[in-house]
Design a protein around this motif. Sequence first.
Motif: not given
Length: 388
Positions: A35-45
């Motif tokens: 989840a954190l990897d997907f969020a980071a790639r989407a620019g979500i902190d």
Amino acid sequence: MSHALKEFRALVMASPALQAGLMAERDLDVFCARALDFAARAGIDLRRRDIETPSDPAGVMRFSPKPADGEAWPPAGWLPVGMAMDAAGPIVAWHCFDGIALGTPFFEDAATVSRSLPFNRALGYRMPLSAMMKNAPPRPHPLGLIFHLSRCGSTLVHRMLGAGAMVASLSEVPIFDEAIQFCLNWPGPQESKVKLLQTIAAGLGNASGELPLVLKLDAWHILSWPLLRAAFPGTSAIFLCREPAEILVSQQRMRGIQAVPQPLIAALCGMGDYGAFGIDEYCAHFLAASCRAAAEAARAGALRVIGYKGLPRAVFTRLLPYFGLDADDAALERMREAARVDSKAPDKIYAPDSEEKMRAAGETLLALSERIVGPAYRELEAFAAWTR
């Protein structure tokens, strides 16, 4: 809730592939990492503390004083799992059931799995009931309703219908029960109660995809059949029944919630001083009231009655035509296979137990059954001739 978590939930709800991938992760550490990897790639902190939520196998966290997450209707695969109250009014909790089998003997079995997943613990969704009712998509009413007297083959019928893969069959869904209780205890207008039940059914229709929905109800719901008939006037309904003494023996061995004294059901049965009854006598009065309600519904053309002894054959000869279902040879064989196993324990072969239960009843229970339930049951049996 953090703004990052709201952003991430919106991202997941808009991406079926991302949703399915995260739902498949049972391990909390792996889920969080992905989840954190997907969020980071989407620019979500997004941070781990935003999504690391303790397990909640009993589902009590839905009652916590937590505000709604939004007013938009969740995507396919998300189902309503419970109602709670906050300062603004009733809140409906939703979980994602992507990849979770829904043909379990009881819906609560599938809900327990859903609550255990890191995905739903982190990303479960809450919306105001008012918004759910306002934003519900146009969706057909359920194709069929299965009422029953308890311990009389309703789970068998549910499993056979699910095996046929012509409908999405859900069994004793807790939020539908909650909605009926809410309506019966609320002095609001009938049209609002009807809309509420229709909305909850529409939410459960998220499970069906292109298939029509069939709901197997709780045993006591026959006592509220006029309300359900008003909500779903075009829906076919059946009522399954069995010799009352056999049911009383089964209830002695493992009590269902409807067989345990409680105010709402007692009031619907017309039992004033229900505390004066022994538990078997209370259960017998419940069965008698249920038989009377089912006979009244049958007279009104609201349902058709199927006797336990007619199963499983009546599913093929009566229920499928009545529900307007045309099963091919493969579906029929799957349904026959489902009928060969114990509906509540699919790893066991079904063994008839009516004779054993009648012997186990003994003179006292047989006399109690005949005195309290007998007249109402015999009246109901006349309607079961439809299945003979």
